[in-house]
Design a protein around this motif. Structure first.
Motif, mmCIF file in Angstrom:
data_model
loop_
_atom_site.group_PDB
_atom_site.id
_atom_site.type_symbol
_atom_site.label_atom_id
_atom_site.label_comp_id
_atom_site.label_asym_id
_atom_site.label_seq_id
_atom_site.Cartn_x
_atom_site.Cartn_y
_atom_site.Cartn_z
ATOM 1 N N VAL A 271 0.867 -1.172 0.000
ATOM 2 C CA VAL A 271 0.000 0.000 0.000
ATOM 3 C C VAL A 271 0.902 1.219 0.000
ATOM 4 C CG1 VAL A 271 -1.749 1.292 1.278
ATOM 5 C CG2 VAL A 271 -1.757 -1.190 1.360
ATOM 6 N N THR A 272 0.690 2.119 -0.941
ATOM 7 C CA THR A 272 1.439 3.370 -0.966
ATOM 8 C C THR A 272 0.591 4.426 -0.269
ATOM 9 O OG1 THR A 272 2.471 2.759 -3.057
ATOM 10 C CG2 THR A 272 2.562 5.088 -2.426
ATOM 11 N N ILE A 273 1.197 5.065 0.729
ATOM 12 C CA ILE A 273 0.477 6.059 1.514
ATOM 13 C C ILE A 273 1.220 7.381 1.450
ATOM 14 C CG2 ILE A 273 -0.297 6.697 3.824
ATOM 15 C CD1 ILE A 273 -0.801 3.771 4.361
ATOM 16 N N GLU B 122 1.824 4.100 11.293
ATOM 17 C CA GLU B 122 2.274 2.999 10.436
ATOM 18 C C GLU B 122 2.236 1.661 11.190
ATOM 19 O OE1 GLU B 122 5.937 2.007 7.400
ATOM 20 O OE2 GLU B 122 5.945 3.889 8.507
ATOM 21 N N LYS B 123 2.692 1.666 12.440
ATOM 22 C CA LYS B 123 2.670 0.445 13.245
ATOM 23 C C LYS B 123 1.242 -0.013 13.531
ATOM 24 C CE LYS B 123 6.676 2.146 15.550
ATOM 25 N NZ LYS B 123 6.933 3.020 16.646
ATOM 26 N N GLU B 124 0.345 0.944 13.668
ATOM 27 C CA GLU B 124 -1.043 0.612 13.989
ATOM 28 C C GLU B 124 -1.799 0.017 12.801
ATOM 29 O OE1 GLU B 124 -2.849 4.142 15.518
ATOM 30 O OE2 GLU B 124 -1.565 4.196 17.281
ATOM 31 N N PRO C 299 -0.958 -4.212 10.608
ATOM 32 C CA PRO C 299 -1.732 -5.455 10.735
ATOM 33 C C PRO C 299 -3.124 -5.373 10.101
ATOM 34 C CG PRO C 299 -1.061 -4.634 12.905
ATOM 35 C CD PRO C 299 -0.640 -3.633 11.907
ATOM 36 N N ILE C 300 -3.653 -4.178 9.982
ATOM 37 C CA ILE C 300 -4.994 -4.001 9.410
ATOM 38 C C ILE C 300 -4.963 -4.163 7.896
ATOM 39 C CG2 ILE C 300 -6.888 -2.362 9.076
ATOM 40 C CD1 ILE C 300 -6.050 -1.168 11.828
ATOM 41 N N ARG D 47 2.723 -4.600 2.889
ATOM 42 C CA ARG D 47 3.859 -3.722 3.185
ATOM 43 C C ARG D 47 3.433 -2.283 2.895
ATOM 44 N NH1 ARG D 47 8.634 -1.682 0.519
ATOM 45 N NH2 ARG D 47 7.830 -2.321 -1.493
ATOM 46 N N ILE D 48 3.815 -1.371 3.767
ATOM 47 C CA ILE D 48 3.469 0.038 3.599
ATOM 48 C C ILE D 48 4.667 0.786 3.011
ATOM 49 C CG2 ILE D 48 2.883 2.177 4.799
ATOM 50 C CD1 ILE D 48 1.288 0.494 6.752
#
Length: 80
Positions: free
Chosen positions: A41-43, A54-56, A59-60, A64-65
């Motif tokens: 996912v590109t954010i 990012e850590k939160e 898992p949702i 990979r972010i």
């Protein structure tokens, strides 16, 4: 050291990105999902030094972010 990303609303798959996180959560942390694939996912973030979210959400989203930097005015505009 984040790469700059120019948000093009015509290239965003709105259906794919809106199901990732709530608008309220994205607005709180000033980020916008702009691209989704099977593996990442590109954010786009307006706040390059804020990364607690990012850590939160890792898992949702179960991908990979990849963080990119975007113009804060654009992020705010497209979050509304």
């Amino acid at each position: 050291r984040l790469p700059y990303y120019r948000i093009d609303p015509l290239k965003i798959d709105v259906e794919a990105v809106t199901g990732l996180v709530s608008q309220a959560y994205a607005t709180r942390w000033q980020f916008l999902p702009v691209d989704v694939s099977d593996t990442q996912v590109t954010i786009a973030s307006a706040e390059p030094y804020v990364s607690e979210w990012e850590k939160e959400i890792t898992p949702i989203v179960k991908r990979r972010i990849v963080r990119v930097l975007a113009n804060p005015v654009d992020v705010e505009r497209y979050l509304k």
